[in-house]
Design a protein around this motif. Structure first.
Motif, short mmCIF file in Angstrom:
data_model
loop_
_atom_site.label_atom_id
_atom_site.label_comp_id
_atom_site.label_asym_id
_atom_site.label_seq_id
_atom_site.Cartn_x
_atom_site.Cartn_y
_atom_site.Cartn_z
N LYS A 151 0.99 -1.04 0.06
CA LYS A 151 0.09 -0.35 -0.01
C LYS A 151 0.80 1.39 -0.13
O LYS A 151 1.44 1.36 0.52
CB LYS A 151 -1.10 -0.34 1.01
N ALA A 152 0.55 1.76 -1.41
CA ALA A 152 2.12 3.56 -0.91
C ALA A 152 0.96 3.83 0.34
O ALA A 152 -0.06 4.57 0.02
CB ALA A 152 1.28 4.02 -2.09
N LEU A 153 2.14 4.89 0.51
CA LEU A 153 2.06 5.68 1.77
C LEU A 153 3.20 6.76 1.14
O LEU A 153 3.54 6.59 1.60
CB LEU A 153 2.20 5.31 2.70
N SER A 154 2.62 8.22 0.88
CA SER A 154 3.42 8.91 0.62
C SER A 154 3.42 10.19 1.63
O SER A 154 2.81 9.91 2.46
CB SER A 154 3.09 10.63 -0.41
N TRP A 155 4.61 11.06 2.21
CA TRP A 155 5.02 12.00 3.13
C TRP A 155 3.73 12.75 3.71
O TRP A 155 2.90 13.12 4.39
CB TRP A 155 5.92 12.48 3.08
N PRO A 156 2.70 13.36 1.98
CA PRO A 156 1.85 14.08 2.50
C PRO A 156 0.53 13.58 2.77
O PRO A 156 -0.49 13.86 3.55
CB PRO A 156 1.55 15.08 1.28
N SER A 157 0.61 12.34 2.71
CA SER A 157 -0.30 11.63 3.09
C SER A 157 -0.45 11.07 4.71
O SER A 157 -1.48 11.63 5.43
CB SER A 157 -1.37 10.39 2.06
N LEU A 158 0.51 11.09 4.77
CA LEU A 158 1.23 10.24 6.19
C LEU A 158 0.68 12.04 7.24
O LEU A 158 -0.16 11.67 8.13
CB LEU A 158 2.56 10.06 6.28
N PHE A 159 1.28 12.58 6.60
CA PHE A 159 1.62 14.21 7.59
C PHE A 159 -0.76 15.13 7.45
O PHE A 159 -1.06 15.51 8.88
CB PHE A 159 2.21 14.63 7.89
N LEU A 160 -1.21 14.46 6.52
CA LEU A 160 -1.98 15.30 6.12
C LEU A 160 -3.22 14.74 6.65
O LEU A 160 -4.65 15.45 7.12
CB LEU A 160 -2.22 16.42 4.70
N ARG A 161 -3.12 13.13 6.32
CA ARG A 161 -4.30 12.65 6.59
C ARG A 161 -4.96 12.39 8.19
O ARG A 161 -5.43 11.73 8.37
CB ARG A 161 -4.48 11.29 5.50
N TYR A 162 -2.81 11.61 8.09
CA TYR A 162 -2.99 10.09 9.64
C TYR A 162 -2.87 11.30 10.51
O TYR A 162 -4.02 11.98 11.87
CB TYR A 162 -2.47 9.59 9.53
N ILE A 163 -1.44 12.41 10.86
CA ILE A 163 -1.30 13.22 11.93
C ILE A 163 -2.01 14.32 12.27
O ILE A 163 -2.45 14.47 13.00
CB ILE A 163 0.25 13.37 11.48
N LEU A 164 -2.26 14.69 11.09
CA LEU A 164 -3.23 16.06 11.09
C LEU A 164 -4.15 15.72 11.83
O LEU A 164 -5.38 16.51 12.79
CB LEU A 164 -2.92 17.05 9.95
N ARG A 165 -5.11 14.60 11.63
CA ARG A 165 -6.76 14.11 11.87
C ARG A 165 -6.18 14.26 13.35
O ARG A 165 -6.85 14.56 13.94
CB ARG A 165 -7.38 12.89 10.94
N MET A 166 -5.03 13.29 14.02
CA MET A 166 -4.63 12.95 15.11
C MET A 166 -4.40 14.32 16.60
O MET A 166 -4.58 14.61 17.42
CB MET A 166 -3.99 12.31 15.62
N VAL A 167 -3.35 15.21 15.74
CA VAL A 167 -3.59 17.24 16.19
C VAL A 167 -4.25 17.46 16.50
O VAL A 167 -5.09 18.13 17.51
CB VAL A 167 -2.79 17.45 14.95
N THR A 168 -5.12 18.13 15.60
CA THR A 168 -6.74 18.54 15.41
C THR A 168 -7.92 17.77 16.38
O THR A 168 -8.06 18.71 17.41
CB THR A 168 -7.50 18.18 14.35
#
Length: 215
Positions: A74-91
Motif C-alpha cells: 500500500k502506497a503511503l506518501s509523506w503528504p498523506s501521512l502528515f495531512l491524512r493521519y497525523i493532522l487528524r490526530m493533532v486536530t
C-alpha cells in the motif's frame, strides 16, 4: 499483511476497532472509579475485574492501525501521512483537550471570554487530560511509520521471529519477573541494555511510546 476487500474495508478489522474503543472507555471509567474506592471492597474487586478484562484494548487498537499502515503493498506518501493521519490526530487532540478544560471551568464557574486562548495555549503545551494519552501515542506511531515500513519491506520471517522474541523477553517476561520477585542484578543489566521497543506500553497515566536506540 492484511488485504482490503472489494469495498476497501475489512469487516473484522472494523469490528476489532469498535470493540477496542469500547474497551478503552470501560478501562478508563473503571480505573477512574478505582481511585475513589476503599481497597478490598466488593466494588473495588468488581472494577479491578473490568479493568483487567479490558487491558487488551490498547495493543489491539495499535495493531489495527499498523495492519494497514505497515502494508508494503500500500502506497503511503509523506503528504498523506502528515495531512491524512497525523493532522487528524493533532486536530482531535487540540479539540478534545480544549473542550475538556473549558467544560471543567464551566462546571467550576470560572469560565470567562478570555479562557479560550489561555486554555488552548495550555493544551498546545501538552497539558491535556490523562485519558487523551492514546492520541499522542497514535501520533508517535504515525511518526515512526516510515521507519517501521522500511523494516517490514526488508525483513525476513526469521527477522520478525527475533524481533518478537526480544520484545517478549525484555518487555514482558523480565518486567513480570521483576514484579513477582525483585532482583537488583537483573534490573541493573536490563536497564543498561536500553532495549525499549517502539511501543513500550506502561501503566497509565504515563502510557506512551519510547524509542531509544544505543549503538
Amino acid at each position: 499483511m492484511a488485504r482490503t476487500n472489494e469495498g476497501g474495508r475489512l469487516a473484522y478489522a472494523d469490528l476489532l476497532r469498535v470493540m477496542a474503543m469500547l474497551a478503552v472507555i470501560v478501562l478508563h471509567v473503571s480505573g477512574g472509579w478505582l481511585e475513589s474506592l476503599p481497597v478490598g471492597t466488593a466494588d473495588w474487586h468488581a472494577l479491578n475485574v473490568w479493568d483487567s478484562l479490558c487491558r487488551w484494548c490498547v495493543p489491539v487498537f495499535v495493531m489495527c492501525s499498523g495492519m494497514f499502515l505497515l502494508d508494503p503493498k500500500k502506497a503511503l506518501s509523506w503528504p498523506s501521512l502528515f495531512l491524512r493521519y497525523i493532522l487528524r490526530m493533532v486536530t482531535a487532540l487540540l479539540f478534545w483537550g480544549t473542550a475538556y478544560r473549558l467544560l471543567y471551568e464551566l462546571v467550576a464557574g470560572t469560565l470567562r471570554p478570555a479562557s479560550l486562548p489561555r486554555v488552548l495555549y495550555a493544551v498546545i503545551l501538552g497539558n491535556t487530560e490523562t485519558h487523551l494519552w492514546y492520541l499522542t501515542m497514535t501520533i508517535g506511531l504515525y511518526l515512526l511509520t516510515p521507519l517501521l515500513r522500511a523494516f517490514v519491506r526488508g525483513a525476513r520471517r526469521s527477522d520478525f521471529h527475533w524481533f518478537f522474541l526480544v520484545y517478549a523477553l525484555f518487555m514482558l517476561v523480565i518486567p513480570l519477573f521483576l514484579r513477582l520477585r525483585g532482583s537488583q542484578t537483573v534490573a541493573l543489566y536490563a536497564n543498561r541494555l536500553y532495549l525499549n521497543l517502539p511501543w513500550a506500553f506502561r501503566p497509565w497515566p504515563s502510557w506512551g511510546i519510547i524509542w531509544r536506540a544505543t549503538i
